[in-house]
Design an enzyme around this catalytic site. Structure first.
Site, PDB file in Angstrom:
ATOM      1  N   TYR A  49       7.006   1.712 -10.843  1.00 18.63           N
ATOM      2  CA  TYR A  49       6.109   0.704 -11.158  1.00 18.63           C
ATOM      3  C   TYR A  49       7.113  -0.580 -11.331  1.00 18.63           C
ATOM      4  O   TYR A  49       8.397  -0.369 -11.905  1.00 18.63           O
ATOM      5  CB  TYR A  49       5.334   0.935 -12.467  1.00 18.63           C
ATOM      6  CG  TYR A  49       3.903   1.642 -12.098  1.00 18.63           C
ATOM      7  CD1 TYR A  49       2.767   1.054 -11.963  1.00 18.63           C
ATOM      8  CD2 TYR A  49       4.144   2.958 -12.019  1.00 18.63           C
ATOM      9  CE1 TYR A  49       1.647   2.012 -11.991  1.00 18.63           C
ATOM     10  CE2 TYR A  49       2.975   3.831 -11.901  1.00 18.63           C
ATOM     11  CZ  TYR A  49       1.638   3.396 -11.777  1.00 18.63           C
ATOM     12  OH  TYR A  49       0.597   4.119 -11.745  1.00 18.63           O
TER      13      TYR A  49
ATOM     14  N   ASP B 248      -5.086   0.665 -13.341  1.00 19.70           N
ATOM     15  CA  ASP B 248      -6.373   0.224 -14.448  1.00 19.70           C
ATOM     16  C   ASP B 248      -6.639  -1.321 -14.152  1.00 19.70           C
ATOM     17  O   ASP B 248      -6.134  -1.791 -13.285  1.00 19.70           O
ATOM     18  CB  ASP B 248      -5.809   0.385 -15.943  1.00 19.70           C
ATOM     19  CG  ASP B 248      -5.555   1.827 -16.227  1.00 19.70           C
ATOM     20  OD1 ASP B 248      -6.166   2.711 -15.942  1.00 19.70           O
ATOM     21  OD2 ASP B 248      -4.606   2.296 -16.896  1.00 19.70           O
TER      22      ASP B 248
END
Length: 410
Positions: free
Chosen positions: A148, A94
């Site tokens: 992540y 994002d």
């Protein structure tokens, strides 16, 4: 017996149309042979509205496609309709989120030189490698896990009584506390509380976390940083940032450890979402693919371990400096920590109630701050619902709105 081409058979006079057809046939360029490839892409998300292409906005994919087109590696049709190139991304990142080992799969001409592509890309986006794959490879569907990291100043995890500034240095006790908290997320759980518009009974809310740990702190440019690493099969919108938000809240004493267990239940809880600045896609895993095709003598493995030094160099040059620079200039984490006590960590209602204990010990301006926070939250939810750009983590706007609302009341 050789059969002559009817278009150019001299026994029959050529009409004007036949001459045009023959000319076009002779001028047709040979078809470029294309093979399915995996592009290893590293990028800093600063200044971009995410990875995924969204016409009219600045995205990482748009930069990549423009570079491929400018070097004649994809056609105009491929640029306009990327599905014709079998284009796929392994994970969507994002706004502002970076990646060190993003994988893009698509059809490319044979023997593509990565430096040719890099020459047409901005420095904060780099093609680190290009490898041939099987015809059926799909960077998203063939993936069996993603890792992540979330990097931030260590003062984010400081006890409530500690001074929040760049002089703070974390100790082993706090690190042990973090590693104890993150264990609660391991395994399969219902993460409907960690994303948007997911009902408790939605099967897609079930996500499996393989590993989660806090690494050792390190110092850069006078700031002590620390990174959390989480590997899961897949993640939903805002999931990791909300997980980090809860961990920080527990460390700072704003929430109790049992909020994690309560978050798996059907009730919708009021949970915070940490700033997006420090979130990085570290790696995309292809364990099954590598096991089946990585050693067959025809295809390369997709673990890229031999490029770890290049990945580390990119992190040190483009990602860590950005985190430090933005934090020093905008104080995004510090401002976020100041509004963290506004969250109740209890069941949400249509109009979220303020924590009475917070309002008793803090200034009345917190009421205005919470009202402003709810307005911004509604704007973000509306953007998600209408598939538009999600507003940034604009905490300065939040403060301005709170001050304005407080002035109106006074």
């Amino acid at each position: 017996m050789m059969v002559s081409d009817p278009i150019i058979n001299q026994k029959h006079p050529l009409s004007e149309d036949d001459e045009n057809i023959a000319t076009k046939k002779l001028c047709i360029e040979p078809r470029i042979k294309r093979k399915k490839c995996a592009i290893l892409l590293a990028y800093s998300g600063q200044g971009y509205l995410g990875l995924q292409r969204n016409k009219g906005t600045k995205t990482v994919e748009e930069e990549l496609l423009l570079a491929l087109k400018s070097k004649n590696l994809i056609t105009d049709e491929g640029f306009d309709q990327i599905q014709t190139m079998h284009f796929q991304r392994a994970a969507r990142t994002d706004k502002g989120v970076s990646a060190l080992r993003q994988i893009i799969s698509l059809l490319l001409p044979e023997d593509v030189d990565k430096e040719v592509i890099n020459s047409a890309l901005p420095e904060q986006i780099r093609v680190l490698d290009i490898r041939r794959t099987t015809k059926g490879f799909n960077s998203k569907n063939s993936c069996d896990g993603r890792t992540y990291s979330y990097t931030c100043p260590t003062f984010a995890f400081a006890p409530a009584e500690a001074t929040i500034d760049f002089n703070y240095r974390i100790d082993a006790t706090v690190i042990d506390r973090i590693n104890e908290i993150v264990k609660s997320f391991l395994g399969c759980h219902n993460y409907h509380n960690y994303t948007s518009k997911k009902k408790p009974g939605d099967p897609s809310s079930q996500r499996y976390m393989v590993s989660f740990y806090c690494d050792k702190p390190y110092e850069k440019d006078g700031v002590e940083l620390i990174s959390l690493y989480v590997r899961g099969q897949s993640f939903m919108l805002h999931q990791i940032r909300k997980m980090v938000g809860v961990i920080i809240a527990i460390c700072r004493g704003v929430a109790k450890h049992d909020v994690i267990e309560r978050s798996w239940q059907p009730d919708r809880l009021d949970l915070p979402i940490a700033p997006g600045l420090g979130l990085v896609l570290e790696e995309v895993h292809y364990d099954k693919y590598n096991g089946k095709f990585g050693n067959d003598g025809m295809h390369d493995r997709l673990d890229f371990v031999e490029l770890n030094d290049q990945v580390s160099e990119f992190r040190a040059k483009y990602i860590l400096p950005t985190i430090i620079k933005v934090e020093k200039e905008e104080s995004s984490m510090k401002l976020w920590l100041e509004q963290l006590p506004l969250h109740t960590f209890e069941v949400r209602t249509e109009h979220r109630h303020m924590r009475t204990d917070v309002n008793e010990i803090n200034s009345p301006g917190l009421a205005s701050l919470q009202a402003a926070a709810e307005l911004i939250e509604k704007e973000e939810q509306h953007a998600i619902d209408t598939n538009k750009e999600v507003p940034p983590d604009n905490l300065s706007t939040l403060a301005d709105a709170a001050q304005a609302m407080s002035s109106e009341k006074n």
